[in-house]
Design a protein around this motif. Structure first.
Motif, PDB file in Angstrom:
ATOM      1  N   ALA A 104      14.904  17.071  30.475  1.00  0.00           N
ATOM      2  CA  ALA A 104      15.817  17.190  29.331  1.00  0.00           C
ATOM      3  C   ALA A 104      17.264  16.868  29.700  1.00  0.00           C
ATOM      4  O   ALA A 104      18.129  17.750  29.712  1.00  0.00           O
ATOM      5  CB  ALA A 104      15.731  18.592  28.730  1.00  0.00           C
ATOM      6  N   PRO A 105      17.565  15.593  29.995  1.00  0.00           N
ATOM      7  CA  PRO A 105      18.938  15.232  30.367  1.00  0.00           C
ATOM      8  C   PRO A 105      19.911  15.487  29.224  1.00  0.00           C
ATOM      9  O   PRO A 105      19.503  15.641  28.068  1.00  0.00           O
ATOM     10  CB  PRO A 105      18.836  13.731  30.667  1.00  0.00           C
ATOM     11  CG  PRO A 105      17.648  13.271  29.891  1.00  0.00           C
ATOM     12  CD  PRO A 105      16.687  14.416  29.909  1.00  0.00           C
ATOM     13  N   ALA A 106      21.195  15.521  29.541  1.00  0.00           N
ATOM     14  CA  ALA A 106      22.219  15.745  28.520  1.00  0.00           C
ATOM     15  C   ALA A 106      22.166  14.642  27.472  1.00  0.00           C
ATOM     16  O   ALA A 106      21.741  13.513  27.740  1.00  0.00           O
ATOM     17  CB  ALA A 106      23.606  15.792  29.175  1.00  0.00           C
ATOM     18  N   GLU A 107      22.621  14.957  26.270  1.00  0.00           N
ATOM     19  CA  GLU A 107      22.549  13.991  25.171  1.00  0.00           C
ATOM     20  C   GLU A 107      23.419  12.758  25.416  1.00  0.00           C
ATOM     21  O   GLU A 107      23.180  11.706  24.826  1.00  0.00           O
ATOM     22  CB  GLU A 107      22.928  14.661  23.852  1.00  0.00           C
ATOM     23  CG  GLU A 107      21.908  15.700  23.406  1.00  0.00           C
ATOM     24  CD  GLU A 107      22.206  16.272  22.032  1.00  0.00           C
ATOM     25  OE1 GLU A 107      22.987  15.628  21.291  1.00  0.00           O
ATOM     26  OE2 GLU A 107      21.679  17.343  21.706  1.00  0.00           O
ATOM     27  N   ASP A 108      24.440  12.873  26.276  1.00  0.00           N
ATOM     28  CA  ASP A 108      25.286  11.726  26.572  1.00  0.00           C
ATOM     29  C   ASP A 108      24.774  10.930  27.779  1.00  0.00           C
ATOM     30  O   ASP A 108      25.451  10.007  28.252  1.00  0.00           O
ATOM     31  CB  ASP A 108      26.736  12.144  26.798  1.00  0.00           C
ATOM     32  CG  ASP A 108      26.900  13.113  27.975  1.00  0.00           C
ATOM     33  OD1 ASP A 108      25.875  13.502  28.581  1.00  0.00           O
ATOM     34  OD2 ASP A 108      28.055  13.476  28.277  1.00  0.00           O
ATOM     35  N   ASN A 109      23.583  11.252  28.272  1.00  0.00           N
ATOM     36  CA  ASN A 109      22.974  10.527  29.376  1.00  0.00           C
ATOM     37  C   ASN A 109      22.669   9.090  28.949  1.00  0.00           C
ATOM     38  O   ASN A 109      22.275   8.831  27.813  1.00  0.00           O
ATOM     39  CB  ASN A 109      21.682  11.242  29.795  1.00  0.00           C
ATOM     40  CG  ASN A 109      20.989  10.578  30.958  1.00  0.00           C
ATOM     41  OD1 ASN A 109      20.238   9.634  30.781  1.00  0.00           O
ATOM     42  ND2 ASN A 109      21.234  11.088  32.159  1.00  0.00           N
ATOM     43  N   ASP A 110      22.841   8.144  29.867  1.00  0.00           N
ATOM     44  CA  ASP A 110      22.631   6.727  29.551  1.00  0.00           C
ATOM     45  C   ASP A 110      21.206   6.453  29.079  1.00  0.00           C
ATOM     46  O   ASP A 110      20.996   5.631  28.170  1.00  0.00           O
ATOM     47  CB  ASP A 110      22.940   5.856  30.767  1.00  0.00           C
ATOM     48  CG  ASP A 110      24.424   5.791  31.085  1.00  0.00           C
ATOM     49  OD1 ASP A 110      25.226   6.159  30.201  1.00  0.00           O
ATOM     50  OD2 ASP A 110      24.782   5.379  32.199  1.00  0.00           O
ATOM     51  N   LYS A 111      20.225   7.105  29.676  1.00  0.00           N
ATOM     52  CA  LYS A 111      18.836   6.876  29.281  1.00  0.00           C
ATOM     53  C   LYS A 111      18.583   7.361  27.861  1.00  0.00           C
ATOM     54  O   LYS A 111      17.847   6.723  27.093  1.00  0.00           O
ATOM     55  CB  LYS A 111      17.889   7.573  30.260  1.00  0.00           C
ATOM     56  CG  LYS A 111      17.874   6.955  31.648  1.00  0.00           C
ATOM     57  CD  LYS A 111      16.894   7.666  32.565  1.00  0.00           C
ATOM     58  CE  LYS A 111      16.857   6.994  33.935  1.00  0.00           C
ATOM     59  NZ  LYS A 111      15.912   7.674  34.857  1.00  0.00           N
ATOM     60  N   VAL A 112      19.195   8.475  27.514  1.00  0.00           N
ATOM     61  CA  VAL A 112      19.067   8.978  26.141  1.00  0.00           C
ATOM     62  C   VAL A 112      19.664   7.971  25.168  1.00  0.00           C
ATOM     63  O   VAL A 112      19.067   7.643  24.139  1.00  0.00           O
ATOM     64  CB  VAL A 112      19.756  10.353  25.992  1.00  0.00           C
ATOM     65  CG1 VAL A 112      19.797  10.779  24.525  1.00  0.00           C
ATOM     66  CG2 VAL A 112      19.033  11.406  26.826  1.00  0.00           C
ATOM     67  N   GLY A 113      20.845   7.466  25.491  1.00  0.00           N
ATOM     68  CA  GLY A 113      21.486   6.491  24.620  1.00  0.00           C
ATOM     69  C   GLY A 113      20.693   5.209  24.488  1.00  0.00           C
ATOM     70  O   GLY A 113      20.634   4.606  23.408  1.00  0.00           O
ATOM     71  N   LEU A 114      20.060   4.780  25.585  1.00  0.00           N
ATOM     72  CA  LEU A 114      19.257   3.558  25.563  1.00  0.00           C
ATOM     73  C   LEU A 114      18.099   3.694  24.585  1.00  0.00           C
ATOM     74  O   LEU A 114      17.856   2.811  23.751  1.00  0.00           O
ATOM     75  CB  LEU A 114      18.742   3.275  26.975  1.00  0.00           C
ATOM     76  CG  LEU A 114      18.035   1.944  27.212  1.00  0.00           C
ATOM     77  CD1 LEU A 114      19.010   0.787  27.076  1.00  0.00           C
ATOM     78  CD2 LEU A 114      17.392   1.923  28.600  1.00  0.00           C
ATOM     79  N   ILE A 115      17.387   4.814  24.653  1.00  0.00           N
ATOM     80  CA  ILE A 115      16.249   5.031  23.750  1.00  0.00           C
ATOM     81  C   ILE A 115      16.735   5.292  22.330  1.00  0.00           C
ATOM     82  O   ILE A 115      16.102   4.852  21.356  1.00  0.00           O
ATOM     83  CB  ILE A 115      15.378   6.196  24.254  1.00  0.00           C
ATOM     84  CG1 ILE A 115      14.797   5.854  25.622  1.00  0.00           C
ATOM     85  CG2 ILE A 115      14.263   6.501  23.266  1.00  0.00           C
ATOM     86  CD1 ILE A 115      14.004   6.983  26.249  1.00  0.00           C
ATOM     87  N   TRP A 116      17.831   6.002  22.183  1.00  0.00           N
ATOM     88  CA  TRP A 116      18.402   6.288  20.857  1.00  0.00           C
ATOM     89  C   TRP A 116      18.654   4.987  20.099  1.00  0.00           C
ATOM     90  O   TRP A 116      18.290   4.854  18.921  1.00  0.00           O
ATOM     91  CB  TRP A 116      19.688   7.076  21.044  1.00  0.00           C
ATOM     92  CG  TRP A 116      20.370   7.560  19.804  1.00  0.00           C
ATOM     93  CD1 TRP A 116      19.881   8.413  18.865  1.00  0.00           C
ATOM     94  CD2 TRP A 116      21.700   7.235  19.383  1.00  0.00           C
ATOM     95  NE1 TRP A 116      20.817   8.654  17.889  1.00  0.00           N
ATOM     96  CE2 TRP A 116      21.951   7.944  18.186  1.00  0.00           C
ATOM     97  CE3 TRP A 116      22.704   6.437  19.927  1.00  0.00           C
ATOM     98  CZ2 TRP A 116      23.160   7.853  17.502  1.00  0.00           C
ATOM     99  CZ3 TRP A 116      23.916   6.352  19.258  1.00  0.00           C
ATOM    100  CH2 TRP A 116      24.142   7.049  18.061  1.00  0.00           C
ATOM    101  N   ASN A 117      19.238   4.022  20.768  1.00  0.00           N
ATOM    102  CA  ASN A 117      19.483   2.728  20.136  1.00  0.00           C
ATOM    103  C   ASN A 117      18.190   1.952  19.904  1.00  0.00           C
ATOM    104  O   ASN A 117      18.001   1.343  18.844  1.00  0.00           O
ATOM    105  CB  ASN A 117      20.442   1.895  20.991  1.00  0.00           C
ATOM    106  CG  ASN A 117      21.885   2.324  20.823  1.00  0.00           C
ATOM    107  OD1 ASN A 117      22.520   2.033  19.823  1.00  0.00           O
ATOM    108  ND2 ASN A 117      22.409   3.030  21.815  1.00  0.00           N
TER     109      ASN A 117
END
Length: 366
Positions: free
Chosen positions: A128-141
């Motif tokens: 559960a990485p932080a919401e500002d983690n690069d991997k989270v952002g990659l999947i979010w987009n």
């Protein structure tokens, strides 16, 4: 059971909704009653299944402002977009909000995803990485591009293509695909115009709400599969593709052949991204080689890289003279041993060994 005029049924449904009371202590999600669409069906699913605060929340479907005001969160109705109050409607004339770096106006699905999506993704990833983690952002987009945006466009009446440009070019659709969308799938859960309905307004509203619950669950299943794929398969594939991309000039001095060793992985999205990051001057990859299965005796595939992720056109198809041939006949034509097949459309072929597949790719470059 008997048929009632549509206006009468609408009045009954509104009156029934006004009588709904929230359970003590339970949070409540509000959305509109009547004909439902894919966007609010998905919005409700995301909140109930993926946002801890709203797990197990009750659903109230109404257009009564007084009843909506009692809800903890409201989607797709109410004429308000105020995240601080958890109000997520998009029907007001002044609404122009889009997802970051996109042009498609958001629907209730896009609004809920934009505000809650990073948390949904973070909780779906290991550790559960932080919401500002690069991997989270990659999947979010990526999940927005591949799934949610189409629902936003569908609900806002935005076509995939510029209809005027298509008309000017004389391009017409070859077949109808209107019933093949997620929006159409949800729409089929609505009652038919000539269905009989209960005369009791509470029963009529309950029947309609039941259909909405089914629709929300169904589109939610598709969203959950997509979320599972991007967090558990697509993201780990990035490291695999990046490693192969860095080693591509081992097989061709210009870097036109990419080899996925050991096991195939989803490569198209990541390859395009890696090429884009290097800039326009980089030589594009034309062929990707990968084993059919992760065993030493596996056969190998030679796949042409499409011009775009959704295209059937290859950057460089396999030679026309090879297409549609198999086995010994293919060996005779290519002068390469171990040939298995080349598809009639020229976008993929195969060989019994890695060396044979590499030889096919190199010869196809000529």
């Amino acid at each position: 059971m008997f048929t009632r005029p549509l206006a009468f049924l609408r009045t009954m449904a509104e009156n029934a909704a006004k009588r709904i009371k929230t359970d003590g202590g339970a949070l409540t999600i509000g959305t509109h009653n009547g004909h439902f669409h894919a966007d609010e069906a998905l919005a409700v699913h995301m909140l109930r299944q993926h946002v801890p605060k709203y797990t197990g929340a009750r659903l109230v479907r109404t257009r009564d402002p007084a009843l909506l005001e009692t809800c903890d969160i409201v989607v797709d109705v109410g004429g308000e977009y105020e995240p601080a109050r958890d109000r997520y409607d998009h029907h007001q004339r002044t609404f122009t909000t889009t997802f970051p770096d996109h042009q498609t106006k958001l629907s209730s699905a896009g609004l809920v995803y934009m505000h809650f999506g990073k948390g949904i993704i973070s909780r779906s990833l290991p550790d559960a990485p932080a919401e500002d983690n690069d991997k989270v952002g990659l999947i979010w987009n990526k999940l927005y591009d591949s799934f949610v945006e189409a629902l936003d466009a569908h609900d806002n009446g935005i076509s995939v293509y510029d209809s005027d440009a298509l008309k000017a070019a004389g391009i017409e659709k070859r077949f109808s695909n209107g019933g093949f969308t997620l929006g159409a799938m949800v729409g089929r859960f609505n009652g038919n115009w000539n269905d009989t309905a209960p005369s009791d307004p509470v029963a009529a509203q309950a029947e309609e709400d039941g259909r909405f619950e089914q629709a929300s669950q169904r589109i939610g299943e598709e969203f959950d599969r997509a979320l599972d794929y991007y967090t558990k398969a697509w993201l780990p594939a990035r490291d695999v593709v990046e490693t192969a991309y860095k080693a591509r000039k081992e097989y061709d001095a210009e870097g036109r052949i990419l080899v996925l060793k050991g096991q195939s992985a989803p490569w198209k999205d990541h390859l395009y991204t890696l090429e884009e990051e290097e800039g326009e001057r980089v030589q594009k990859v034309l062929y990707v080689l990968y084993p059919e299965k992760p065993t030493p005796d596996a056969k190998w595939r030679v796949q042409c890289v499409p011009e775009t992720g959704d295209s059937f056109q290859s950057r460089k198809p396999l030679p026309e003279a090879w297409r549609g041939f198999r086995d010994e006949k293919l060996d005779e034509i290519t002068q390469i041993q171990g040939g298995v097949f080349v598809h009639a459309a020229g976008f993929i072929g195969g060989n019994k060994t890695f060396d044979g597949a590499l030889a096919m790719a190199k010869k196809a470059l000529e």
